[in-house]
Design a protein around this motif. Structure first.
Motif, PDB file in Angstrom:
ATOM      1  N   SER A 146       0.864  -1.174   0.000  1.00 14.63           N
ATOM      2  CA  SER A 146       0.000   0.000   0.000  1.00 14.63           C
ATOM      3  C   SER A 146       0.903   1.227   0.000  1.00 14.63           C
ATOM      4  CB  SER A 146      -0.885  -0.009   1.249  1.00 14.63           C
ATOM      5  OG  SER A 146      -1.659   1.148   1.298  1.00 14.63           O
ATOM      6  N   VAL A 147       0.669   2.134  -0.934  1.00 14.98           N
ATOM      7  CA  VAL A 147       1.484   3.345  -1.010  1.00 14.98           C
ATOM      8  C   VAL A 147       0.568   4.558  -1.101  1.00 14.98           C
ATOM      9  CG1 VAL A 147       3.451   2.205  -2.116  1.00 14.98           C
ATOM     10  CG2 VAL A 147       1.702   3.257  -3.506  1.00 14.98           C
ATOM     11  N   SER A 148       1.076   5.679  -0.665  1.00 11.16           N
ATOM     12  CA  SER A 148       0.344   6.941  -0.781  1.00 11.16           C
ATOM     13  C   SER A 148       0.982   7.760  -1.892  1.00 11.16           C
ATOM     14  CB  SER A 148       0.392   7.718   0.529  1.00 11.16           C
ATOM     15  OG  SER A 148      -0.240   6.977   1.548  1.00 11.16           O
ATOM     16  N   LEU A 149       0.163   8.272  -2.785  1.00 10.79           N
ATOM     17  CA  LEU A 149       0.637   9.076  -3.908  1.00 10.79           C
ATOM     18  C   LEU A 149       0.030  10.463  -3.830  1.00 10.79           C
ATOM     19  CD1 LEU A 149      -0.001   6.490  -6.771  1.00 10.79           C
ATOM     20  CD2 LEU A 149       2.165   6.930  -5.612  1.00 10.79           C
ATOM     21  N   THR A 150       0.739  11.419  -4.407  1.00  9.37           N
ATOM     22  CA  THR A 150       0.152  12.749  -4.526  1.00  9.37           C
ATOM     23  C   THR A 150      -0.908  12.675  -5.625  1.00  9.37           C
ATOM     24  OG1 THR A 150       1.697  13.470  -6.234  1.00  9.37           O
ATOM     25  CG2 THR A 150       2.363  13.848  -3.932  1.00  9.37           C
ATOM     26  N   PRO A 151      -1.831  13.609  -5.641  1.00 12.40           N
ATOM     27  CA  PRO A 151      -2.820  13.620  -6.727  1.00 12.40           C
ATOM     28  C   PRO A 151      -2.155  13.689  -8.103  1.00 12.40           C
ATOM     29  CG  PRO A 151      -3.523  15.084  -4.972  1.00 12.40           C
ATOM     30  CD  PRO A 151      -2.120  14.645  -4.636  1.00 12.40           C
ATOM     31  N   GLU A 152      -1.053  14.425  -8.202  1.00 14.42           N
ATOM     32  CA  GLU A 152      -0.345  14.546  -9.481  1.00 14.42           C
ATOM     33  C   GLU A 152       0.277  13.218  -9.908  1.00 14.42           C
ATOM     34  OE1 GLU A 152      -0.767  18.383  -7.480  1.00 14.42           O
ATOM     35  OE2 GLU A 152       0.236  16.566  -6.780  1.00 14.42           O
ATOM     36  N   GLN A 153       0.875  12.498  -8.963  1.00 15.98           N
ATOM     37  CA  GLN A 153       1.464  11.192  -9.278  1.00 15.98           C
ATOM     38  C   GLN A 153       0.385  10.215  -9.751  1.00 15.98           C
ATOM     39  OE1 GLN A 153       3.212  10.585  -5.407  1.00 15.98           O
ATOM     40  NE2 GLN A 153       5.297  10.918  -6.197  1.00 15.98           N
ATOM     41  N   HIS A 154      -0.729  10.202  -9.039  1.00 18.54           N
ATOM     42  CA  HIS A 154      -1.823   9.298  -9.392  1.00 18.54           C
ATOM     43  C   HIS A 154      -2.378   9.626 -10.776  1.00 18.54           C
ATOM     44  CE1 HIS A 154      -5.959   7.565  -9.106  1.00 18.54           C
ATOM     45  NE2 HIS A 154      -5.194   6.523  -8.839  1.00 18.54           N
ATOM     46  N   ALA A 155      -2.553  10.903 -11.050  1.00 20.17           N
ATOM     47  CA  ALA A 155      -3.072  11.319 -12.352  1.00 20.17           C
ATOM     48  C   ALA A 155      -2.121  10.909 -13.474  1.00 20.17           C
ATOM     49  CB  ALA A 155      -3.291  12.837 -12.376  1.00 20.17           C
ATOM     50  N   GLU A 156      -0.826  11.050 -13.234  1.00 16.39           N
ATOM     51  CA  GLU A 156       0.152  10.675 -14.248  1.00 16.39           C
ATOM     52  C   GLU A 156       0.156   9.161 -14.483  1.00 16.39           C
ATOM     53  OE1 GLU A 156       4.732  11.831 -15.385  1.00 16.39           O
ATOM     54  OE2 GLU A 156       3.711  12.879 -13.759  1.00 16.39           O
ATOM     55  N   LEU A 157       0.058   8.388 -13.411  1.00 18.61           N
ATOM     56  CA  LEU A 157      -0.008   6.925 -13.556  1.00 18.61           C
ATOM     57  C   LEU A 157      -1.268   6.510 -14.320  1.00 18.61           C
ATOM     58  CD1 LEU A 157       1.209   5.681 -10.067  1.00 18.61           C
ATOM     59  CD2 LEU A 157       2.392   5.443 -12.259  1.00 18.61           C
ATOM     60  N   LEU A 158      -2.394   7.147 -14.001  1.00 19.02           N
ATOM     61  CA  LEU A 158      -3.639   6.853 -14.725  1.00 19.02           C
ATOM     62  C   LEU A 158      -3.499   7.168 -16.209  1.00 19.02           C
ATOM     63  CD1 LEU A 158      -6.423   8.145 -12.320  1.00 19.02           C
ATOM     64  CD2 LEU A 158      -6.171   5.813 -13.192  1.00 19.02           C
ATOM     65  N   GLU A 159      -2.867   8.282 -16.510  1.00 18.40           N
ATOM     66  CA  GLU A 159      -2.678   8.675 -17.906  1.00 18.40           C
ATOM     67  C   GLU A 159      -1.807   7.655 -18.655  1.00 18.40           C
ATOM     68  OE1 GLU A 159      -0.701  12.385 -20.334  1.00 18.40           O
ATOM     69  OE2 GLU A 159      -1.532  12.765 -18.340  1.00 18.40           O
ATOM     70  N   ILE A 160      -0.727   7.230 -18.021  1.00 15.37           N
ATOM     71  CA  ILE A 160       0.158   6.221 -18.634  1.00 15.37           C
ATOM     72  C   ILE A 160      -0.601   4.918 -18.839  1.00 15.37           C
ATOM     73  CG2 ILE A 160       2.191   4.764 -18.235  1.00 15.37           C
ATOM     74  CD1 ILE A 160       3.370   7.213 -16.656  1.00 15.37           C
TER      75      ILE A 160
END
Length: 66
Positions: A19-33
């Motif tokens: 389980s990891v915590s991501l910033t909203p920006e990190q999560h958005a970038e992963l979703l985009e990829i």
């Protein structure tokens, strides 16, 4: 990066869940990829970890030098 018909490695039943915590920006970038490559975010994260561990000069050395 897209998933091939045959998975390179099957998920072992002894696989570990993290389980990891991501910033909203990190999560958005992963979703985009993931969306761009038609794979899951989990696949992107596993692939990134695999590449880090394979790298000739990883960020943190935990294995014996090659």
């Amino acid at each position: 990066m897209p998933r091939s018909p045959q998975r390179k490695k099957k998920m072992d039943k002894s696989a570990h869940r993290l389980s990891v915590s991501l910033t909203p920006e990190q999560h958005a970038e992963l979703l985009e990829i993931a969306n761009k490559n038609k794979v899951s975010v989990a696949w992107v994260v596993r692939e990134a970890i695999e590449r880090l561990l394979r790298d000739e000069q990883p960020l943190f050395h935990v294995r014996q030098p090659r």
